[in-house]
Design a protein around this motif. Structure first.
Motif, short mmCIF file in Angstrom:
data_model
loop_
_atom_site.label_atom_id
_atom_site.label_comp_id
_atom_site.label_asym_id
_atom_site.label_seq_id
_atom_site.Cartn_x
_atom_site.Cartn_y
_atom_site.Cartn_z
N ILE A 115 0.81 -0.69 -0.51
CA ILE A 115 -0.05 0.52 -0.23
C ILE A 115 1.37 1.52 -0.01
CG2 ILE A 115 -2.03 1.47 1.56
CD1 ILE A 115 -2.65 -1.21 2.61
N SER A 155 2.06 1.51 -3.23
CA SER A 155 1.19 2.01 -5.14
C SER A 155 1.24 3.57 -3.92
CB SER A 155 -0.05 1.46 -4.17
OG SER A 155 -0.08 -0.30 -4.27
N SER A 158 -0.55 4.81 5.22
CA SER A 158 -0.76 2.99 5.19
C SER A 158 -0.84 2.16 6.44
CB SER A 158 0.53 2.03 4.28
OG SER A 158 1.52 2.88 5.40
N THR A 212 -3.98 -0.75 7.32
CA THR A 212 -3.40 -2.42 7.42
C THR A 212 -3.30 -2.62 9.21
OG1 THR A 212 -0.81 -1.34 7.76
CG2 THR A 212 -2.23 -2.15 6.23
#
Length: 481
Positions: A12, A15, A205, A209
């Protein structure tokens, strides 16, 4: 060789960084193109403004002349003035004849060094004639790139007598310097934005998560035989859906664990009951025969006491035999033989087996068919009616009611009594094997009832008031469902 795998948080984060870099690149290209176009337009307009100022100065000088001015007289008129105009406007000024030949220049070295041509090309002369405004040309002469503007010089009569040219050599150097300055400023801005966006991407991120890590940690700590607290998530999003599914799975797992533990207990009890029934039954028949034989063959002084003794022994043997029979029935729960049959007829026939208790049977005036096992339904009714009869204290007139009614996709059957009732602390264990509230019971009847009803696909429960009575309910599915 172990394959390297990135964590979800790292994927993540990378990205987000990739999206930021792509957006920086695209916006940088757009900004750079826009800056380049604006910079070129600025220099073009600057050159036109200077050209306008020079032409106005030349026109002012021409208007002071009373006689008509020709191309040949321009050299004498502007021999000294052209240098002044060049210094004032910081521009080189060249004047060409109508045929394209050089008449006068503020900087003759440009022609001596072949930076500029002293003769205008025919294409430029043609373009000047067809242009409705001053001509702007990008030129590249011997590797020197510059802008040039061309326009006519007109006399008092409005007749074109010469061509004025203003070369602009600062364009490339200024463009390069401006571009470098722009790229430096843009890099500084992007560096600051990159640091801030990287930090934000890292926080996002971790935030995304974090809940997944919590779910994963909870999954690691799940224990089959212990209660597991559900997760809480305050947002109605994809992670909230995942948390809801986790909680649903957790509840289903706990139900499965309870059901499995119950099945294991019942299986253990059935196996134990089978062993107990086998061990008890084997010696009972010989014991009964030997006691009876002893009474007939033994000669004693007091036969009445002998008869009393043998009757007591036979009674105890019969009690053990009934216990063994109960354990045997519990251990040998037969496989249900499912079929369609009228429920009203079976229940009415079962209640008729107890004429001494005047059981009231209440049923709607309709025939309904259920899907189940007739013999096992009779077994259920017998167990519940017997329990109801045994729950009524001595000296109290029994009041038993059996009711059957249709409820949407199932049939509801209830057995009510006016017995002593069931204490609340006993209710949680009432359907467990070996649990009983009677002094002479083995606690297997209600456990068998529950197994049979659930085997039909139904439910069983009860309501009770101490000193008032109890009502046991169970449902059976209709045949079409």
């Amino acid at each position: 060789m172990k394959r390297f795998k990135l964590t979800l948080r790292a994927r993540i984060f990378m990205s987000m960084i990739l999206i930021i870099l792509i957006s920086f690149f695209l916006t940088g290209m757009i900004y750079f193109y826009h800056f380049k176009m604006e910079n070129e337009r600025y220099h073009h307009e600057r050159l036109r403004r200077k050209e306008f100022a020079v032409l106005e100065s030349i026109n002012f000088l021409l208007r002071e002349e009373t006689s008509s001015v020709h191309a040949d007289s321009l050299v004498g008129m502007f021999d000294t003035e052209i240098c002044k105009l060049s210094k004032i406007n910081t521009m080189d000024i060249n004047i060409f004849s109508m045929n394209g030949g050089l008449l006068i220049s503020s900087n003759p070295e440009l022609f001596d060094k072949n930076v500029l041509n002293d003769t205008l090309h025919k294409s430029i002369l043609s373009s000047i004639q067809s242009a409705h405004e001053p001509l702007l040309v990008k030129s590249d002469n011997y590797g020197t790139k510059y802008l040039s503007t061309y326009d006519y010089i007109r006399n008092n009569e409005g007749k074109a007598i010469a061509i004025i040219n203003l070369p602009y050599f600062e364009t490339e150097d200024v463009h390069r310097q401006d571009t470098e300055n722009f790229l430096i400023r843009l890099s500084q801005i992007y560096l600051l934005l990159g640091i801030v966006s990287t930090f934000i991407a890292y926080l996002l991120s971790n935030y995304i998560t974090g809940s997944l890590n919590a779910v994963g940690q909870k999954l690691k700590n799940i224990k089959i035989n212990e209660p597991n607290p559900p997760l809480k998530w305050k947002f109605d999003d994809e992670i909230g859906t995942l948390v809801d599914e986790y909680n649903r799975m957790l509840a289903a797992l706990e139900k499965s664990a309870i059901k499995l533990a119950k099945q294991e207990r019942e299986s253990a009890w059935q196996e134990m009951a089978k062993q107990v029934a086998h061990e008890i039954k084997n010696p009972l028949t010989p014991m009964r025969l030997n006691v009876q034989y002893l009474e007939k063959t033994l000669k004693c002084e007091n036969p009445e006491k002998l008869h009393e003794f043998t009757e007591s022994m036979i009674s105890q043997i019969d009690t053990l035999s009934s216990i063994a029979e109960a354990f045997s029935r519990f251990a040998s729960m037969p496989k249900l033989n499912f079929e369609k049959f009228p429920a009203k007829e079976i229940i009415q026939r079962t209640t008729a087996l107890y004429p001494g208790y005047q059981i009231e049977f209440i049923c709607e005036d309709q025939e309904v068919e259920i899907y189940g096992d007739q013999d096992q339904l009779v077994r259920v009714m017998n167990n519940l009616i017997n329990n109801a009869i045994q729950a009524i204290p001595e000296g109290l007139e029994p009041e038993l009611h059996v009711r059957m009614e249709q409820k949407e996709k199932e049939v509801l059957i209830s057995i009510s009594d006016n017995g002593c009732g069931i204490a609340e602390e006993q209710g949680e264990r009432i359907f467990e094997p070996r649990f009983t509230t009677k002094t002479n019971g083995m606690g297997l009847g209600l456990a068998m009832v529950k197994n049979i009803i659930e085997g039909f696909g139904g439910r069983v429960w009860y309501n009770s008031n101490l000193g008032v009575g109890s009502t046991f309910y169970f449902t059976l599915p209709l045949s079409e469902h």
